[in-house]
Scaffold this active site. Structure first.
Site: not given
Length: 232
Positions: A124, A137, A170
Site C-alpha cells: 500500500s 493497517y 482505490v
C-alpha cells in the site's frame, strides 16, 4: 498464454482481489479464489474456495492437488480503523495482513517452485506514509513490503519471483469512508497528480503484468500504483 496456468488469489472474492480474479480468468488463467467472502460479479470461469489465511489447515486443503502453481496473489486483508489503537484490534489486523501472507506463501511454495512461479503481494501507499486513522493497517502494509523483500532474497535462487504492488487511493469498500467525506476527498484529490482515484481493474492489470513473462526479471520490487501520489 500458450497454455492454461493455475493461479491462486487470496481474498479473491472482494475488492482488488475480485478484480484480479476476474481479469486473470478473462486472460485464460485457471483461477482459484480463496477467501471468506464473495461479492456479486464473481466470474463463472473461476473457482471459489472458502479459506481463512490464519488457518494452515484451510490453506493446506486449498492447495491440495495443486502440484504446479504459476502464480499466487495475496489480496486478503482487513482494516479496523479506530479499533486498531487497542492491542486486540492491532493484533487482528497484523495477523491477517502479514502472517496471512506468510502462511499463504509457505503453503504455496512447493507448487510455485515446481514451475518457477511468481508471487505478488498487495502492499500500500501506507507502506511509506504514516496512517493517522488505522495504525495497524499502515504498519501491516510496511511489513508486507519488508516480507516481500525477504521472500525475494530467499526464494530467488529457487526460481520463484516475488514482488508487491503498492496501490494508492482505490475505489473499494475500504476507502468508502474517505470518499464519502467531501472535505477529506477534496484534500486527497488535490494531492493525486492524475486527479482521480484508481479503479480496481487498474490495480489488477499491474498484478497480471508482474505474474507474466514480461516481468521475468522483476524481482523484489515494491511497485507504486498510485497515480503519482507518492511523488507529490
Amino acid at each position: 498464454m500458450d497454455r492454461m496456468q493455475n493461479v491462486a488469489v487470496t481474498g479473491g472474492g472482494t475488492g482488488i482481489g475480485l478484480a484480479t480474479t476476474r481479469l486473470l480468468a478473462e486472460r485464460g488463467w485457471q483461477v482459484t479464489a480463496l477467501g471468506l467472502e464473495k461479492d456479486d460479479g464473481f466470474p463463472d470461469a473461476a473457482r471459489f474456495a472458502e479459506c481463512d489465511v490464519l488457518r494452515p489447515e484451510d490453506l493446506a486443503r486449498a492447495f491440495d492437488g495443486m502440484d504446479q502453481l504459476a502464480g499466487l496473489v495475496t489480496c486478503a486483508g482487513i482494516i479496523k480503523f479506530d479499533r486498531e489503537w487497542e492491542p486486540e484490534g492491532f493484533e487482528q489486523v497484523m495477523s491477517v495482513n502479514v502472517t496471512g501472507v506468510l502462511n499463504a506463501a509457505n503453503a504455496a511454495l512447493p507448487a510455485l517452485e515446481a514451475v518457477g512461479g511468481s508471487m505478488v503481494n498487495i502492499a500500500s501507499m501506507w507502506s511509506w506514509f504514516g496512517n493517522p486513522v488505522s495504525p495497524a493497517y499502515g504498519t501491516s502494509k510496511g511489513a508486507v513490503a519488508a516480507l516481500t523483500r525477504s521472500l525475494a532474497v530467499s526464494w530467488g535462487v529457487r526460481g520463484v519471483r516475488v514482488n508487491a504492488i503498492a496501490p494508492g487511493w482505490v475505489e473499494t469498500r475500504i476507502s468508502e469512508g474517505a470518499r464519502s467525506d467531501p472535505a477529506r476527498k477534496a484534500r486527497i484529490d488535490a494531492r493525486i497528480p492524475m486527479g482521480r482515484w484508481a479503479q480496481t481493474d487498474e490495480i489488477a492489470k499491474v498484478v497480471a503484468f508482474l505474474l507474466s513473462e514480461d516481468a521475468s526479471y522483476v524481482h523484489g520490487a515494491i511497485l507504486p500504483v498510485d497515480g503519482g501520489y507518492l511523488s507529490a
